[in-house]
Design a protein around this motif. Structure first.
Motif, PDB file in Angstrom:
ATOM      1  N   LYS A  58       0.857  -1.183   0.000  1.00  0.00           N
ATOM      2  CA  LYS A  58       0.000   0.000   0.000  1.00  0.00           C
ATOM      3  C   LYS A  58       0.892   1.230   0.000  1.00  0.00           C
ATOM      4  CE  LYS A  58      -1.968   1.398   3.769  1.00  0.00           C
ATOM      5  NZ  LYS A  58      -2.796   1.522   4.956  1.00  0.00           N
ATOM      6  N   ASP A  59       0.545   2.182  -0.855  1.00  0.00           N
ATOM      7  CA  ASP A  59       1.228   3.467  -0.794  1.00  0.00           C
ATOM      8  C   ASP A  59       0.176   4.573  -0.789  1.00  0.00           C
ATOM      9  OD1 ASP A  59       0.427   3.973  -3.425  1.00  0.00           O
ATOM     10  OD2 ASP A  59       2.359   3.459  -4.285  1.00  0.00           O
ATOM     11  N   ASN A  60       0.568   5.742  -0.395  1.00  0.00           N
ATOM     12  CA  ASN A  60      -0.381   6.852  -0.239  1.00  0.00           C
ATOM     13  C   ASN A  60      -1.059   7.240  -1.547  1.00  0.00           C
ATOM     14  OD1 ASN A  60       0.167   6.964   2.466  1.00  0.00           O
ATOM     15  ND2 ASN A  60       1.768   8.517   2.249  1.00  0.00           N
ATOM     16  N   GLU A  61      -0.346   7.122  -2.657  1.00  0.00           N
ATOM     17  CA  GLU A  61      -0.891   7.557  -3.937  1.00  0.00           C
ATOM     18  C   GLU A  61      -1.922   6.587  -4.499  1.00  0.00           C
ATOM     19  OE1 GLU A  61       2.520   8.220  -6.335  1.00  0.00           O
ATOM     20  OE2 GLU A  61       3.348   9.669  -4.936  1.00  0.00           O
ATOM     21  N   HIS A  62      -1.863   5.313  -4.090  1.00  0.00           N
ATOM     22  CA  HIS A  62      -2.775   4.310  -4.620  1.00  0.00           C
ATOM     23  C   HIS A  62      -3.530   3.589  -3.503  1.00  0.00           C
ATOM     24  CE1 HIS A  62       0.190   4.825  -7.877  1.00  0.00           C
ATOM     25  NE2 HIS A  62      -0.900   4.780  -8.621  1.00  0.00           N
ATOM     26  N   GLU A  63      -3.745   4.280  -2.425  1.00  0.00           N
ATOM     27  CA  GLU A  63      -4.408   3.667  -1.277  1.00  0.00           C
ATOM     28  C   GLU A  63      -5.824   3.204  -1.616  1.00  0.00           C
ATOM     29  OE1 GLU A  63      -5.056   4.513   3.481  1.00  0.00           O
ATOM     30  OE2 GLU A  63      -4.223   6.083   2.206  1.00  0.00           O
ATOM     31  N   LEU A  64      -6.558   3.998  -2.369  1.00  0.00           N
ATOM     32  CA  LEU A  64      -7.919   3.624  -2.751  1.00  0.00           C
ATOM     33  C   LEU A  64      -7.908   2.348  -3.584  1.00  0.00           C
ATOM     34  CD1 LEU A  64     -10.936   4.147  -2.814  1.00  0.00           C
ATOM     35  CD2 LEU A  64     -10.555   5.631  -4.807  1.00  0.00           C
ATOM     36  N   SER A  65      -6.999   2.237  -4.539  1.00  0.00           N
ATOM     37  CA  SER A  65      -6.883   1.025  -5.364  1.00  0.00           C
ATOM     38  C   SER A  65      -6.576  -0.192  -4.506  1.00  0.00           C
ATOM     39  CB  SER A  65      -5.776   1.182  -6.407  1.00  0.00           C
ATOM     40  OG  SER A  65      -6.029   2.253  -7.243  1.00  0.00           O
ATOM     41  N   PHE A  66      -5.711  -0.007  -3.530  1.00  0.00           N
ATOM     42  CA  PHE A  66      -5.343  -1.095  -2.608  1.00  0.00           C
ATOM     43  C   PHE A  66      -6.591  -1.654  -1.931  1.00  0.00           C
ATOM     44  CE2 PHE A  66      -4.204  -2.429   1.705  1.00  0.00           C
ATOM     45  CZ  PHE A  66      -3.130  -3.284   1.477  1.00  0.00           C
ATOM     46  N   TYR A  67      -7.419  -0.764  -1.389  1.00  0.00           N
ATOM     47  CA  TYR A  67      -8.630  -1.204  -0.696  1.00  0.00           C
ATOM     48  C   TYR A  67      -9.698  -1.725  -1.656  1.00  0.00           C
ATOM     49  CZ  TYR A  67      -6.652   0.541   3.613  1.00  0.00           C
ATOM     50  OH  TYR A  67      -5.837   0.737   4.700  1.00  0.00           O
ATOM     51  N   GLN A  68      -9.725  -1.228  -2.880  1.00  0.00           N
ATOM     52  CA  GLN A  68     -10.668  -1.754  -3.869  1.00  0.00           C
ATOM     53  C   GLN A  68     -10.327  -3.195  -4.231  1.00  0.00           C
ATOM     54  OE1 GLN A  68     -10.262   1.350  -6.831  1.00  0.00           O
ATOM     55  NE2 GLN A  68     -12.221   2.275  -6.232  1.00  0.00           N
ATOM     56  N   VAL A 118      -1.810  -6.346   6.575  1.00  0.00           N
ATOM     57  CA  VAL A 118      -0.842  -6.643   7.626  1.00  0.00           C
ATOM     58  C   VAL A 118       0.308  -5.670   7.416  1.00  0.00           C
ATOM     59  CG1 VAL A 118       0.700  -8.357   8.644  1.00  0.00           C
ATOM     60  CG2 VAL A 118      -1.503  -9.084   7.695  1.00  0.00           C
ATOM     61  N   GLY A 119       0.504  -4.800   8.380  1.00  0.00           N
ATOM     62  CA  GLY A 119       1.501  -3.750   8.193  1.00  0.00           C
ATOM     63  C   GLY A 119       1.051  -2.833   7.073  1.00  0.00           C
ATOM     64  N   GLU A 120       1.874  -2.664   6.091  1.00  0.00           N
ATOM     65  CA  GLU A 120       1.562  -1.812   4.934  1.00  0.00           C
ATOM     66  C   GLU A 120       1.382  -2.637   3.664  1.00  0.00           C
ATOM     67  OE1 GLU A 120       1.095   1.633   4.793  1.00  0.00           O
ATOM     68  OE2 GLU A 120       1.000   1.393   6.960  1.00  0.00           O
ATOM     69  N   SER A 121       0.958  -3.896   3.814  1.00  0.00           N
ATOM     70  CA  SER A 121       0.759  -4.730   2.636  1.00  0.00           C
ATOM     71  C   SER A 121      -0.464  -5.620   2.796  1.00  0.00           C
ATOM     72  CB  SER A 121       2.009  -5.571   2.356  1.00  0.00           C
ATOM     73  OG  SER A 121       2.241  -6.472   3.410  1.00  0.00           O
TER      74      SER A 121
END
Length: 149
Positions: free
Chosen positions: A54-64, A81-84
């Motif tokens: 997960k990164d700040n620029e694509h956080e929405l995509s990560f959750y989608q 888990v953590g940032e992934s």
């Protein structure tokens, strides 16, 4: 029960790496898996760790992507888990469980989910390239065994 599961893995030709308190790691088709043998004695849990960062620029995509996995697949669940993103298959351990038949099905379910994540990330990267966005993309990796801090 642990010996029964280990024997079932070995009967399929898997070479498991003992990772101490974390459990056991193994590879299938280039993807790293964890059997979380020491988490809960009543739970049989296999996961693919750190599938998508997960990164700040694509956080929405990560959750989608996470939502898509959780909404469409019956047995695999995506968790942060953590940032992934990690993919989990969990099942209650029963005394009469046939692990030799169960393990391949679990691995195939997880592999299918993994490819959904890869495809979604590829589509996300293509869309970003079409919009000429010059940012670092979300990365997929499958070579981590360690739990994040």
């Amino acid at each position: 029960m642990k010996e029964k599961v280990l024997n079932a893995f070995m009967s399929h030709g898997f070479s498991l790496d003992d990772l101490g308190e974390l459990g056991y790691g193994f590879r299938y088709e280039g993807i790293r898996y964890l059997w979380l043998a020491n988490v809960d004695s009543d739970l049989f849990s296999i996961c693919i760790p750190a599938v998508l960062d997960k990164d700040n620029e694509h956080e929405l995509s990560f959750y989608q992507v996470m939502d898509k996995i959780n909404a469409t697949l019956k047995f695999v669940k995506a968790n942060e888990v953590g940032e992934s993103m990690w993919l989990f298959y969990e099942r209650e351990m029963l005394d009469n469980e046939d692990f030799e038949n169960l393990i391949p099905r679990i691995i195939l379910h997880l592999e299918h989910a993994y490819h959904i994540v890869c495809d979604a990330d590829s589509n996300n990267q293509s869309e970003s390239n079409e919009e000429e966005v010059l940012t670092d993309e979300v990365t997929i990796h499958n070579n981590i065994y360690e739990l994040p801090d």
